[in-house]
Write a protein that holds these residues in place. Structure first.
Motif, PDB file in Angstrom:
ATOM      1  N   THR A 117      15.791 -13.162  83.631  1.00 17.79           N
ATOM      2  CA  THR A 117      16.807 -13.580  84.595  1.00 17.79           C
ATOM      3  C   THR A 117      17.477 -12.357  85.195  1.00 17.79           C
ATOM      4  N   TYR A 118      17.663 -12.384  86.519  1.00 17.49           N
ATOM      5  CA  TYR A 118      18.261 -11.275  87.254  1.00 17.49           C
ATOM      6  C   TYR A 118      19.375 -11.796  88.165  1.00 17.49           C
ATOM      7  N   LEU A 119      20.187 -10.866  88.673  1.00 10.35           N
ATOM      8  CA  LEU A 119      21.142 -11.143  89.739  1.00 10.35           C
ATOM      9  C   LEU A 119      20.624 -10.479  91.012  1.00 10.35           C
ATOM     10  N   GLN A 120      20.506 -11.255  92.089  1.00 10.47           N
ATOM     11  CA  GLN A 120      20.022 -10.718  93.357  1.00 10.47           C
ATOM     12  C   GLN A 120      21.202 -10.317  94.245  1.00 10.47           C
ATOM     13  N   ASP A 121      21.113  -9.112  94.827  1.00  7.83           N
ATOM     14  CA  ASP A 121      22.051  -8.650  95.861  1.00  7.83           C
ATOM     15  C   ASP A 121      23.512  -8.697  95.408  1.00  7.83           C
ATOM     16  N   ALA A 122      23.757  -8.465  94.129  1.00 10.06           N
ATOM     17  CA  ALA A 122      25.129  -8.413  93.629  1.00 10.06           C
ATOM     18  C   ALA A 122      25.720  -7.021  93.869  1.00 10.06           C
TER      19      ALA A 122
END
Length: 270
Positions: A117-122
């Protein structure tokens, strides 16, 4: 929100990139992420910049306090994986035999399903507080790192600028007064929302969630590393306080132009 009179230098970092992933409770086939950078992740990045091996002590890096402001929360991304042996053999298990060799799965298992799981464009604003001499050294190391830097995982390189420099006034004051650091897409979304409501292109302030490491914090977080050794990873707790700051928006320069109308047949012209 009342800004305290805390003084002292603070090193300000802008943690932004296409992807970020910050340690959470992980298992072999499930790797999650917290909603904001962890202290273990940030100190790991500082240790990489200094050139420390995983088994080496953090030294004066452990003295630093961390504050994190969430300027753009990011969008969760679940990356699905399947793992198998290209020779068609059963996969090994994590346990080993007396010779140190991995035992085969029993009953035989030919495919592992895993997820990341990742965070995009944070975008996050991190403030490091501590002795000025340590902060000066850390800033110098981040500008010329020994090892490649990453936002939680090696596959997540940071965007530039990463180091915003030393600021006076203390951690809380800096996080409360430093201008909002949006991505281009986040700024455009804010401008579109304001135009739809008939307001100005950019609001004067924006609400940002903040996590402050303070001795009298009312919450405990288990993300302080005492060892990064892969065979002996250990963590301790720190006290934090969670708050919501109204952060000024930097209005310098003209607003972004309106998005052009989308024509799906434009590529067929000519």
């Amino acid at each position: 929100m009342t800004v305290p009179a805390e003084s002292g230098p603070v090193l300000v970092l802008r943690l932004a990139g296409p992807l970020q992933s910050w340690w959470a409770t992980n298992t072999f086939n499930r790797r999650g992420t917290q909603a904001e950078p962890t202290k273990s992740g940030v100190l790991g990045m500082l240790a990489a910049a200094r050139g420390l091996d995983r088994g080496e002590p953090l030294g004066d890096l452990a003295e630093l306090r961390l504050g994190v402001r969430t300027d753009v929360p990011g969008i969760p991304l679940r990356d699905y994986h399947s793992v198998s042996d290209y020779r068609g053999l059963p996969l090994p298990q994590s346990g080993v035999n007396a010779k140190g060799d991995q035992r085969p799965t029993s009953p035989p298992k030919y495919t592992h399903l895993t997820a990341r799981t990742y965070l995009q464009d944070a975008v996050f604003l991190a403030a490091l507080a501590g002795p000025e001499a340590v902060l000066v050294q850390v800033e110098r190391e981040l500008r010329a790192p020994h090892f490649p830097l990453a936002l939680g995982r090696r596959s997540c390189p940071p965007a530039q600028p990463l180091v915003l420099g030393l600021r006076p006034g203390g951690m809380e004051r800096v996080l409360a007064t430093h201008p909002w650091q949006p991505s281009v897409a986040a700024r455009r979304r804010a401008e579109r929302d304001r135009r739809r409501r008939g307001g100005y292109a950019v609001a004067p302030t924006v609400s940002c969630a903040v996590t402050l490491e303070l001795p009298d914090g009312d919450d405990l977080v288990d993300d302080v590393p005492s060892s990064f050794d892969l065979r002996d990873r250990r963590f301790t707790s720190r006290r934090v306080r969670r708050d919501l700051f109204e952060v000024p928006v930097n209005s310098e320069g003209p607003p972004s132009p309106p998005d052009p109308p989308h024509d799906p047949l434009a590529l067929l012209d000519g």
